[in-house]
Motif scaffolding. Structure first.
Motif, PDB file in Angstrom:
ATOM      1  N   PRO A 132      38.519  52.937  41.328  1.00  0.00           N
ATOM      2  CA  PRO A 132      39.569  53.313  42.298  1.00  0.00           C
ATOM      3  C   PRO A 132      39.586  52.340  43.567  1.00  0.00           C
ATOM      4  CG  PRO A 132      37.779  54.797  42.120  1.00  0.00           C
ATOM      5  CD  PRO A 132      37.625  53.947  41.084  1.00  0.00           C
ATOM      6  N   ASP A 133      38.578  51.755  43.980  1.00  0.00           N
ATOM      7  CA  ASP A 133      38.403  50.949  45.146  1.00  0.00           C
ATOM      8  C   ASP A 133      39.123  49.505  44.896  1.00  0.00           C
ATOM      9  OD1 ASP A 133      36.334  50.604  43.376  1.00  0.00           O
ATOM     10  OD2 ASP A 133      35.174  49.349  44.920  1.00  0.00           O
ATOM     11  N   LYS A 134      39.251  49.033  43.610  1.00  0.00           N
ATOM     12  CA  LYS A 134      40.017  47.979  43.195  1.00  0.00           C
ATOM     13  C   LYS A 134      41.475  47.918  43.316  1.00  0.00           C
ATOM     14  CE  LYS A 134      36.043  45.762  42.521  1.00  0.00           C
ATOM     15  NZ  LYS A 134      35.314  44.888  43.311  1.00  0.00           N
ATOM     16  N   VAL A 135      42.059  48.912  43.267  1.00  0.00           N
ATOM     17  CA  VAL A 135      43.409  49.304  43.040  1.00  0.00           C
ATOM     18  C   VAL A 135      44.173  49.030  44.290  1.00  0.00           C
ATOM     19  CG1 VAL A 135      44.926  50.930  42.162  1.00  0.00           C
ATOM     20  CG2 VAL A 135      43.105  50.742  40.851  1.00  0.00           C
ATOM     21  N   ASP A 136      43.657  49.415  45.457  1.00  0.00           N
ATOM     22  CA  ASP A 136      44.119  49.359  46.750  1.00  0.00           C
ATOM     23  C   ASP A 136      45.148  47.956  46.893  1.00  0.00           C
ATOM     24  OD1 ASP A 136      44.331  50.885  49.187  1.00  0.00           O
ATOM     25  OD2 ASP A 136      43.202  49.145  49.936  1.00  0.00           O
ATOM     26  N   GLU A 137      44.367  46.739  46.562  1.00  0.00           N
ATOM     27  CA  GLU A 137      45.309  45.556  46.686  1.00  0.00           C
ATOM     28  C   GLU A 137      46.517  45.528  45.810  1.00  0.00           C
ATOM     29  OE1 GLU A 137      43.309  42.049  44.909  1.00  0.00           O
ATOM     30  OE2 GLU A 137      41.488  43.571  44.906  1.00  0.00           O
ATOM     31  N   PHE A 138      46.789  46.315  44.821  1.00  0.00           N
ATOM     32  CA  PHE A 138      47.662  46.279  43.870  1.00  0.00           C
ATOM     33  C   PHE A 138      48.734  47.069  44.147  1.00  0.00           C
ATOM     34  CE2 PHE A 138      44.028  44.453  41.643  1.00  0.00           C
ATOM     35  CZ  PHE A 138      44.499  43.096  41.327  1.00  0.00           C
ATOM     36  N   VAL A 139      48.592  48.211  45.042  1.00  0.00           N
ATOM     37  CA  VAL A 139      49.719  49.170  45.208  1.00  0.00           C
ATOM     38  C   VAL A 139      51.022  48.391  45.929  1.00  0.00           C
ATOM     39  CG1 VAL A 139      50.227  51.411  46.315  1.00  0.00           C
ATOM     40  CG2 VAL A 139      48.022  51.157  45.106  1.00  0.00           C
ATOM     41  N   PRO A 140      50.739  47.507  46.854  1.00  0.00           N
ATOM     42  CA  PRO A 140      51.828  46.632  47.431  1.00  0.00           C
ATOM     43  C   PRO A 140      52.856  46.033  46.440  1.00  0.00           C
ATOM     44  CG  PRO A 140      49.977  46.262  48.877  1.00  0.00           C
ATOM     45  CD  PRO A 140      49.568  47.184  47.494  1.00  0.00           C
ATOM     46  N   ILE A 141      52.252  45.492  45.279  1.00  0.00           N
ATOM     47  CA  ILE A 141      52.923  44.815  44.246  1.00  0.00           C
ATOM     48  C   ILE A 141      53.515  46.106  43.299  1.00  0.00           C
ATOM     49  CG2 ILE A 141      52.517  43.536  42.198  1.00  0.00           C
ATOM     50  CD1 ILE A 141      50.130  42.413  43.411  1.00  0.00           C
ATOM     51  N   LEU A 142      53.065  47.216  43.195  1.00  0.00           N
ATOM     52  CA  LEU A 142      53.663  48.097  42.507  1.00  0.00           C
ATOM     53  C   LEU A 142      54.866  48.823  43.415  1.00  0.00           C
ATOM     54  CD1 LEU A 142      53.501  50.249  40.199  1.00  0.00           C
ATOM     55  CD2 LEU A 142      52.084  51.676  41.704  1.00  0.00           C
ATOM     56  N   ALA A 143      54.868  48.637  44.755  1.00  0.00           N
ATOM     57  CA  ALA A 143      55.963  48.996  45.550  1.00  0.00           C
ATOM     58  C   ALA A 143      56.939  48.042  45.362  1.00  0.00           C
ATOM     59  CB  ALA A 143      55.380  49.156  46.888  1.00  0.00           C
ATOM     60  N   LYS A 144      56.762  46.822  45.306  1.00  0.00           N
ATOM     61  CA  LYS A 144      57.768  45.495  44.970  1.00  0.00           C
ATOM     62  C   LYS A 144      58.387  45.776  43.597  1.00  0.00           C
ATOM     63  CE  LYS A 144      55.762  42.241  47.915  1.00  0.00           C
ATOM     64  NZ  LYS A 144      55.123  40.670  47.890  1.00  0.00           N
ATOM     65  N   LEU A 145      57.587  46.274  42.568  1.00  0.00           N
ATOM     66  CA  LEU A 145      58.308  46.358  41.268  1.00  0.00           C
ATOM     67  C   LEU A 145      58.984  47.631  41.316  1.00  0.00           C
ATOM     68  CD1 LEU A 145      55.251  46.124  38.737  1.00  0.00           C
ATOM     69  CD2 LEU A 145      57.114  44.541  38.956  1.00  0.00           C
ATOM     70  N   ALA A 146      58.632  48.786  42.124  1.00  0.00           N
ATOM     71  CA  ALA A 146      59.726  49.665  42.070  1.00  0.00           C
ATOM     72  C   ALA A 146      61.096  49.413  42.705  1.00  0.00           C
ATOM     73  CB  ALA A 146      58.858  50.918  42.845  1.00  0.00           C
ATOM     74  N   ASN A 147      60.997  48.323  43.518  1.00  0.00           N
ATOM     75  CA  ASN A 147      62.357  48.019  44.475  1.00  0.00           C
ATOM     76  C   ASN A 147      63.215  47.090  43.346  1.00  0.00           C
ATOM     77  OD1 ASN A 147      62.295  49.243  46.960  1.00  0.00           O
ATOM     78  ND2 ASN A 147      60.449  48.451  47.309  1.00  0.00           N
ATOM     79  N   MET A 148      62.633  46.505  42.393  1.00  0.00           N
ATOM     80  CA  MET A 148      63.391  45.577  41.658  1.00  0.00           C
ATOM     81  C   MET A 148      64.389  46.352  40.821  1.00  0.00           C
ATOM     82  SD  MET A 148      60.710  42.976  40.352  1.00  0.00           S
ATOM     83  CE  MET A 148      59.737  41.729  41.295  1.00  0.00           C
ATOM     84  N   ARG A 149      65.624  45.687  40.868  1.00  0.00           N
ATOM     85  CA  ARG A 149      66.833  46.144  40.197  1.00  0.00           C
ATOM     86  C   ARG A 149      67.724  44.895  39.697  1.00  0.00           C
ATOM     87  NH1 ARG A 149      65.739  49.626  44.153  1.00  0.00           N
ATOM     88  NH2 ARG A 149      65.706  51.889  43.730  1.00  0.00           N
ATOM     89  N   HIS A 150      67.137  43.947  39.562  1.00  0.00           N
ATOM     90  CA  HIS A 150      67.885  42.788  39.170  1.00  0.00           C
ATOM     91  C   HIS A 150      67.996  42.347  37.785  1.00  0.00           C
ATOM     92  CE1 HIS A 150      63.966  41.141  39.723  1.00  0.00           C
ATOM     93  NE2 HIS A 150      64.251  40.062  38.850  1.00  0.00           N
ATOM     94  N   PHE A 151      67.436  43.347  37.065  1.00  0.00           N
ATOM     95  CA  PHE A 151      67.632  42.919  35.527  1.00  0.00           C
ATOM     96  C   PHE A 151      68.388  44.375  34.590  1.00  0.00           C
ATOM     97  CE2 PHE A 151      63.556  44.152  36.883  1.00  0.00           C
ATOM     98  CZ  PHE A 151      62.957  45.329  36.089  1.00  0.00           C
ATOM     99  N   SER A 152      68.718  44.151  33.813  1.00  0.00           N
ATOM    100  CA  SER A 152      69.540  45.237  32.937  1.00  0.00           C
ATOM    101  C   SER A 152      68.671  46.452  32.559  1.00  0.00           C
ATOM    102  CB  SER A 152      70.157  44.711  31.735  1.00  0.00           C
ATOM    103  OG  SER A 152      69.187  44.423  30.806  1.00  0.00           O
TER     104      SER A 152
END
Length: 151
Positions: free
Chosen positions: A43-63
């Motif tokens: 669980p301590d290794k995931v902290d750095e990847f959550v911002p990337i997860l937030a970026k993925l959640a904002n992506m809407r440029h593909f069908s």
């Protein structure tokens, strides 16, 4: 056997000769599931990847973005529980704009999954703390779609 049940290169559902290149969103979709699994073990290794997860959640440029958004909002509560309350709360602010937007999405699977995510996160973090982390417009949006009860 019926033609579609025959074995070999020309028949059968599992013997399909059609193959296509994986799209980038499909790889990201798989990475979200991998992140959930890593969160349960490290669980301590995931902290750095959550911002990337937030970026993925904002992506809407593909069908087919709605498929990936559905995966994000299905997995976020599980990732949050694996990380723990305190570490996850640090990332709530970065996820909320996309989560609020997903709750109002036209695609019903995305909106239902996002609403369920809000409800699960609220129960996990605590309703008062969860509401305290929201901007007034975010809270109003979540109440309007039924993700949160009115106060």
């Amino acid at each position: 056997l019926a033609p579609r049940l025959q074995r070999g290169p020309q028949g059968g559902c599992m013997n399909c000769a059609v193959e296509r290149k994986k799209q980038p969103w499909e790889k990201s979709d798989g990475a979200i599931f991998l992140l959930r699994e890593v969160a349960t073990i490290f669980p301590d290794k995931v902290d750095e990847f959550v911002p990337i997860l937030a970026k993925l959640a904002n992506m809407r440029h593909f069908s087919h973005y709605h498929y990936m958004h559905e995966t994000v909002w299905q997995q976020v509560p599980l990732i949050a529980k694996a990380m723990g309350k305190k570490p996850f709360k640090n990332h709530l602010e970065s996820l909320m704009p996309a989560l609020c937007s997903a709750c109002k999405a036209e695609h019903m699977n995305v909106s239902n999954t996002a609403i369920t995510c809000v409800q699960e996160l609220s129960r996990f973090i605590g309703p008062g703390i969860f509401r305290g982390r929201l901007q007034p417009d975010q809270e109003a949006a979540l109440v309007s779609v039924g993700a949160l009860p009115p106060q």
